[in-house]
Write an enzyme that holds these catalytic residues in place. Structure first.
Site, mmCIF file in Angstrom:
data_model
loop_
_atom_site.group_PDB
_atom_site.id
_atom_site.type_symbol
_atom_site.label_atom_id
_atom_site.label_comp_id
_atom_site.label_asym_id
_atom_site.label_seq_id
_atom_site.Cartn_x
_atom_site.Cartn_y
_atom_site.Cartn_z
ATOM 1 N N CYS A 120 28.572 -32.448 6.592
ATOM 2 C CA CYS A 120 28.789 -33.106 7.875
ATOM 3 C C CYS A 120 27.563 -33.958 8.170
ATOM 4 C CB CYS A 120 28.988 -32.090 8.998
ATOM 5 S SG CYS A 120 30.476 -31.095 8.839
ATOM 6 N N SER A 173 26.544 -27.660 6.317
ATOM 7 C CA SER A 173 27.219 -27.959 5.067
ATOM 8 C C SER A 173 27.171 -26.758 4.134
ATOM 9 C CB SER A 173 26.566 -29.163 4.399
ATOM 10 O OG SER A 173 26.436 -30.228 5.318
ATOM 11 N N HIS A 178 33.388 -21.211 -7.928
ATOM 12 C CA HIS A 178 34.118 -20.029 -8.380
ATOM 13 C C HIS A 178 34.529 -20.281 -9.833
ATOM 14 C CE1 HIS A 178 34.391 -18.900 -4.160
ATOM 15 N NE2 HIS A 178 34.851 -20.112 -3.918
#
Length: 267
Positions: free
Chosen positions: A142, A114, A119
């Site tokens: 996941c 994972s 950003h």
């Protein structure tokens, strides 16, 4: 109807992705003030601070940090990506119910294969005096854990004027009988994973595509106090006309971002 716990064949192959944008809006009257706001917000959300926030997120959900990549940019902006892995865990111990996720000093969970990334995008325009700061955050996991458990903490850490959130479950996993399962937890709305105090602070609306396991929530801060939106200016220093003009300008900007479309000027 509550979903029954699944006995899986091998690893849980579902990918669960939570992504959201947060927006901070400001009015800066002069070019110097606009530059000052961009410099201020760029420092507030530099790579080091973002790393601290994301690392604390990993701590809350019990993930092991494998690698951290971070970068500050010129003239502004920053990015941080953290790769995380799962500790051994019994899937029967995982809480998949629909409720707000943890804040610090609360329950832990686990991740596998994972990542968490952020950003930032500060911007301003020379006309109008408006400045905006946007942070894009993605938590992708996941396995059995939903990244929605991190949502509550992250929004509290990055309190903003507007938030747009997307959550999607992709792929499928098989049970021991070979039957495919395309989701492994109940969800009707992203809002069900938010605390009551957060719900009271924002107007919200959902756009969900249940059959595709896609969920979308928009949030707009209810309370508006002009002093929180002025950079190096006090409301009492403004004339009544300027007070109204700036208030209308900010509200228009916030509504346009919230609804995702330009609103024509009236008059």
């Amino acid at each position: 109807m509550k979903l029954q716990k699944l006995k899986l064949h091998g690893f849980n192959n579902l990918t669960k992705s939570l992504s959201f944008c947060i927006y901070d809006i400001c009015y800066a009257n002069t070019e110097a003030e606009r530059d000052g706001y961009i410099a201020y917000i760029d420092e507030q959300y530099n790579a080091n601070r973002l790393t601290e926030i994301l690392s604390e997120t990993c701590s809350i959900i019990g993930a092991n940090v494998l690698n951290i990549a971070r970068q500050d940019y010129e003239p502004q902006g920053a990015s941080v990506t953290i790769l995380v892995s799962e500790e051994p865990i019994d899937p029967r111990d995982i809480d998949t119910s629909e409720h707000p996720g943890p804040l610090p000093n609360s329950v832990v969970a686990h991740l596998d294969k994972s990542h968490i990334c952020v950003h930032t995008y500060p911007e301003s325009h020379p006309e109008g005096g408006l400045c905006t700061f946007r942070a894009d955050i993605e938590v992708s996991t996941c396995g059995v854990i939903s990244p929605l458990k991190a949502l509550n903490y992250l929004i509290h850490q990055l309190e903003s004027d507007i938030v747009t959130i997307d959550y999607r479950v992709r792929g499928f996993t098989r049970d021991v009988n070979g039957v495919k399962h395309f989701i492994d937890h109940e969800i009707n709305s992203i809002q069900n994973f938010m605390s009551e105090d957060m719900k009271s602070m924002y107007d919200m609306m959902d756009v969900n595509v249940y059959q595709e396991n896609m969920f979308h929530t928009k949030m707009l801060l209810k309370e508006f106090d002009l002093k929180h939106y002025l950079f190096n200016t006090k409301p009492e220093d403004l004339s009544a006309q300027e007070h109204k003009r700036i208030t209308d300008l900010l509200w228009k900007e916030m509504r346009e971002i919230y609804y995702g479309r330009n609103i024509p000027a009236i008059g």
